[in-house]
Design a protein around this motif. Structure first.
Motif, mmCIF file in Angstrom:
data_model
loop_
_atom_site.group_PDB
_atom_site.id
_atom_site.type_symbol
_atom_site.label_atom_id
_atom_site.label_comp_id
_atom_site.label_asym_id
_atom_site.label_seq_id
_atom_site.Cartn_x
_atom_site.Cartn_y
_atom_site.Cartn_z
ATOM 1 N N ALA A 61 -36.904 13.637 83.771
ATOM 2 C CA ALA A 61 -35.773 13.094 84.407
ATOM 3 C C ALA A 61 -34.678 14.258 84.425
ATOM 4 C CB ALA A 61 -35.318 12.076 83.423
ATOM 5 N N ASP A 134 -31.145 5.253 77.329
ATOM 6 C CA ASP A 134 -32.723 5.703 77.255
ATOM 7 C C ASP A 134 -33.333 4.407 76.638
ATOM 8 O OD1 ASP A 134 -31.878 8.085 78.044
ATOM 9 O OD2 ASP A 134 -32.757 9.181 76.730
ATOM 10 N N GLN A 135 -34.537 4.108 77.517
ATOM 11 C CA GLN A 135 -35.455 3.153 77.102
ATOM 12 C C GLN A 135 -36.857 3.287 77.496
ATOM 13 O OE1 GLN A 135 -34.056 -0.880 78.200
ATOM 14 N NE2 GLN A 135 -32.126 -0.463 77.900
ATOM 15 N N LYS A 141 -43.495 2.820 81.858
ATOM 16 C CA LYS A 141 -42.266 2.636 82.367
ATOM 17 C C LYS A 141 -41.085 3.047 81.702
ATOM 18 C CE LYS A 141 -43.361 -1.031 85.578
ATOM 19 N NZ LYS A 141 -44.592 -0.698 85.765
ATOM 20 N N VAL A 143 -36.759 4.414 81.274
ATOM 21 C CA VAL A 143 -35.514 4.561 81.719
ATOM 22 C C VAL A 143 -34.665 5.804 80.998
ATOM 23 C CG1 VAL A 143 -33.195 3.639 82.293
ATOM 24 C CG2 VAL A 143 -35.049 2.138 82.516
ATOM 25 N N ARG A 144 -34.207 6.792 81.807
ATOM 26 C CA ARG A 144 -33.205 7.885 80.986
ATOM 27 C C ARG A 144 -31.817 8.060 81.795
ATOM 28 N NH1 ARG A 144 -36.849 7.020 78.256
ATOM 29 N NH2 ARG A 144 -38.417 8.175 77.232
ATOM 30 N N ILE A 169 -28.662 7.102 85.786
ATOM 31 C CA ILE A 169 -29.795 6.114 85.149
ATOM 32 C C ILE A 169 -31.100 6.527 86.201
ATOM 33 C CG2 ILE A 169 -30.608 4.132 84.372
ATOM 34 C CD1 ILE A 169 -27.646 3.207 84.162
ATOM 35 N N TYR A 171 -34.867 6.252 86.690
ATOM 36 C CA TYR A 171 -36.210 5.200 86.465
ATOM 37 C C TYR A 171 -37.443 5.954 86.706
ATOM 38 C CZ TYR A 171 -31.993 1.908 86.844
ATOM 39 O OH TYR A 171 -30.833 1.140 86.700
ATOM 40 N N GLU A 173 -41.797 6.123 86.141
ATOM 41 C CA GLU A 173 -43.377 5.374 86.144
ATOM 42 C C GLU A 173 -44.216 6.232 85.728
ATOM 43 O OE1 GLU A 173 -44.258 2.617 89.244
ATOM 44 O OE2 GLU A 173 -42.509 1.493 88.630
ATOM 45 N N ALA A 184 -33.177 6.103 91.031
ATOM 46 C CA ALA A 184 -31.916 6.722 90.371
ATOM 47 C C ALA A 184 -30.845 5.880 90.862
ATOM 48 C CB ALA A 184 -32.012 8.125 90.606
#
Length: 195
Positions: A61, A134-135, A141, A143-144, A169, A171, A173, A184
């Motif tokens: 990211a 961030d998740q 998968k 998210v940053r 943000i 996304y 994979e 994004a």
């Protein structure tokens, strides 16, 4: 009466090898190339896709954002030029979506114009946004959130030009052990005063 085999052999050899002969490279006209200076993209300061640790979502990211914010006013028409240079970090569908929008009006046109007067290029600085953006949604998968700030460095020796910052943000994979950007979203953009 015996026929000579030599003409047939020569014809066969030529058929096999003559068609693969390469034409000589055209010579450059040196006087034409010296008329205007040639610029290396951002004087070689842009990150590349190979710099990213593709086994790490955060690294992927960050480098996606860094490459996407590295612009050269001498060669780039708009901010999308940087994004398209991050092709190796993107899924095919995300890259195609970005490519379709690449001719859009430059959101930072005034910055590009001012930087072009001084043969400038952007210098990005990317950091995690922080908070709960961030998740790790699943094993494949993520998210940053990244915050990118930039300024313009000038080749002519003039003082650096203010740039701005934005938050995205991103996304991701994981495919085949490597993270790719599949989307994004820019959530905030702030231009700094160039006066």
């Amino acid at each position: 009466m015996k026929r000579s085999v030599l003409p047939i052999v020569l014809v066969l050899l030529c058929a096999a090898g003559c068609s693969n002969a390469q034409e000589p490279e055209p010579t450059e006209n040196k006087s034409a190339t010296t008329a205007s200076p040639t610029y290396q993209l951002a004087d070689g300061s842009c990150a590349t896709s190979t710099d990213a640790d593709r086994s790490d979502a955060s690294s992927t990211a960050r480098y996606y954002a860094s490459i996407g914010h590295c612009w050269d006013a001498q060669t780039d028409e708009n901010t999308m030029a940087g994004v398209l240079r991050a092709k190796e970090l993107m899924s095919v569908s995300w890259y195609e979506q970005q490519k379709e929008g690449s001719a859009a009006r430059n959101a930072l046109q005034s910055q590009f114009v001012k930087a072009a007067e001084h043969q400038g290029y952007s210098v990005p600085d990317v950091n995690p946004t922080g908070g709960d953006v961030d998740q790790d949604v699943a094993a494949d998968k993520a998210v940053r959130g990244v915050t990118t700030s930039w300024h313009w460095k000038n080749r002519d020796g003039a003082a650096d030009i203010s740039g701005g910052k934005d938050q995205q943000i991103i996304y991701l994979e994981k495919h085949g052990g490597q993270w790719i950007v599949v989307g994004a979203q820019t959530t905030m953009t702030e231009e700094l005063d160039n006066a």
